[in-house]
Design a protein around this motif. Structure first.
Motif, PDB file in Angstrom:
ATOM      1  N   MET A  42       0.830  -1.205   0.000  1.00 15.34           N
ATOM      2  CA  MET A  42       0.000   0.000   0.000  1.00 15.34           C
ATOM      3  C   MET A  42       0.864   1.254   0.000  1.00 15.34           C
ATOM      4  N   ILE A  43       1.925   1.244   0.795  1.00 16.74           N
ATOM      5  CA  ILE A  43       2.814   2.401   0.860  1.00 16.74           C
ATOM      6  C   ILE A  43       3.505   2.623  -0.480  1.00 16.74           C
ATOM      7  N   VAL A  44       4.004   1.548  -1.081  1.00 16.89           N
ATOM      8  CA  VAL A  44       4.689   1.674  -2.361  1.00 16.89           C
ATOM      9  C   VAL A  44       3.735   2.175  -3.444  1.00 16.89           C
ATOM     10  N   MET A  45       2.507   1.679  -3.450  1.00 15.07           N
ATOM     11  CA  MET A  45       1.534   2.158  -4.433  1.00 15.07           C
ATOM     12  C   MET A  45       1.259   3.646  -4.256  1.00 15.07           C
ATOM     13  N   ALA A  46       1.172   4.094  -3.008  1.00  8.00           N
ATOM     14  CA  ALA A  46       0.942   5.517  -2.754  1.00  8.00           C
ATOM     15  C   ALA A  46       2.121   6.353  -3.248  1.00  8.00           C
ATOM     16  N   ILE A  47       3.325   5.871  -3.018  1.00  6.90           N
ATOM     17  CA  ILE A  47       4.520   6.594  -3.469  1.00  6.90           C
ATOM     18  C   ILE A  47       4.592   6.635  -4.986  1.00  6.90           C
ATOM     19  N   SER A  48       4.107   5.587  -5.649  1.00 13.30           N
ATOM     20  CA  SER A  48       4.187   5.523  -7.108  1.00 13.30           C
ATOM     21  C   SER A  48       3.494   6.703  -7.776  1.00 13.30           C
TER      22      SER A  48
END
Length: 337
Positions: free
Chosen positions: A190-196
């Protein structure tokens, strides 16, 4: 030890299986060039400090020690004074139900080192592909189900109460199909998707369903590239069975999009049927998982990257959804292909 000649075929088969399994496991690991970067992530367990605070002055001290958290997460600017916010938090943290919730979080997340390490490796991968990426401060918190995840350029706050096991007594007020995605293995994806999102360049004038599909496809592709050993289940939020069935029916799904000319649909209500959160995509079948437009977009983007062999940063910087689709050479996979 001697091996009879009759054993040769079986031995050969076992060697093939062992080699294939070993190769698959090796291929999902990040390279040493990525992992050897001098980068460390230390997650601050801020809920512990806040629940130990016993007075307004102690809360105000925490505000001063954690200015980014206080400004962006607690939104200090919305309160008349620091004393007002401190008094409100003091009352909340003395509430008996909140204390029980906090105790549950502390038991479940007593050891958070696995998430910390996974997040550190993810940050290394993002930094490798996007050198301009600045490492944010990372906090955990227990908000009483007020906030699940906050991701900005400067900080990340993980609302641990949202990520208690789905079988736990305490659960957020979410539809069941969404609540099941709030579990420990989903935190880092979830964090990585938000950063993307900060690297995912789009054309704001393109309001077609295709543009939405490609946007989410790039999001999932980015996340898989940064977390190559993470199961697709924890990226898109489908069960393994739903993923398998979607691939088995990909031709049927794609035919529905083509026959109904959906790629160039601009009606937001129609687009939502295939992109928005839902327990299933009823326009296709009540047995089809929701967000199938996102899933198809992921397949298209994967094909584009594979066929055009573009680096991750180049892919994310490409705003032309039509170009990605046309140059992907996408075609539905046949079952077991």
């Amino acid at each position: 030890m001697q091996i009879s000649s009759k054993s040769y075929p079986y031995l050969f088969l076992l060697l093939i299986i062992a080699f294939a399994c070993g190769k698959k496991e090796e291929s999902c690991e990040l390279s040493s060039e990525i992992l050897d970067q001098d980068l460390t992530v230390n997650i601050v367990r801020l809920e512990q400090d806040f629940f130990k605070a016993k007075s307004i002055d102690e809360f105000k001290y925490l505000f001063e020690e954690n200015p980014e958290f206080t400004r962006e997460y607690l939104q200090m600017d919305l309160y008349p004074s620091a004393d007002t916010l401190a008094a409100e938090l003091l009352a909340i943290h003395q509430d008996s139900s909140m204390r029980v919730l906090y105790d549950s979080v502390e038991v479940v997340f007593s050891d958070f080192s696995d998430v910390e390490k996974d997040l550190e490796n993810a940050f290394k991968a993002i930094k490798y592909y996007f050198p301009q990426f600045q490492i944010p401060k990372v906090y955990t918190f227990t908000s009483g189900f007020n906030s699940d995840l906050v991701v900005t350029d400067d900080l990340i706050v993980i609302g641990l109460d949202y990520f208690l096991p789905p079988t736990h007594t305490f659960q957020p007020e979410l539809p069941r199909y969404m609540a099941e995605r709030y579990d420990r293995p989903y935190i880092v994806p979830m964090i990585v998707m938000a950063i993307s999102a900060r690297f995912n360049v789009t054309n704001p004038q393109d309001n077609r369903l295709l543009a939405e599909m490609i946007y989410y496809g790039k999001t999932y592709h980015f996340t898989k590239a940064i977390l190559p050993c993470t199961s697709d289940q924890y990226i898109i939020g489908y069960t393994p069975e739903a993923i398998s069935e979607s691939f088995d029916n990909e031709e049927l799904i794609w035919s529905h999009f083509v026959e109904n000319e959906l790629l160039y649909e601009t009606n937001p209500f129609e687009i939502r049927k295939y992109i928005g959160e839902a327990p299933f995509t009823d326009a296709i079948s009540t047995k089809a998982p929701g967000r199938l437009g996102r899933w198809l977009g992921w397949n298209i983007v994967d094909d584009f990257q594979f066929n055009q062999d573009v680096p991750l940063d180049v892919l994310m910087a490409e705003p032309d959804a039509e170009k990605i689709f046309r140059e992907s050479g996408y075609r539905p996979r046949k079952p077991n292909e």
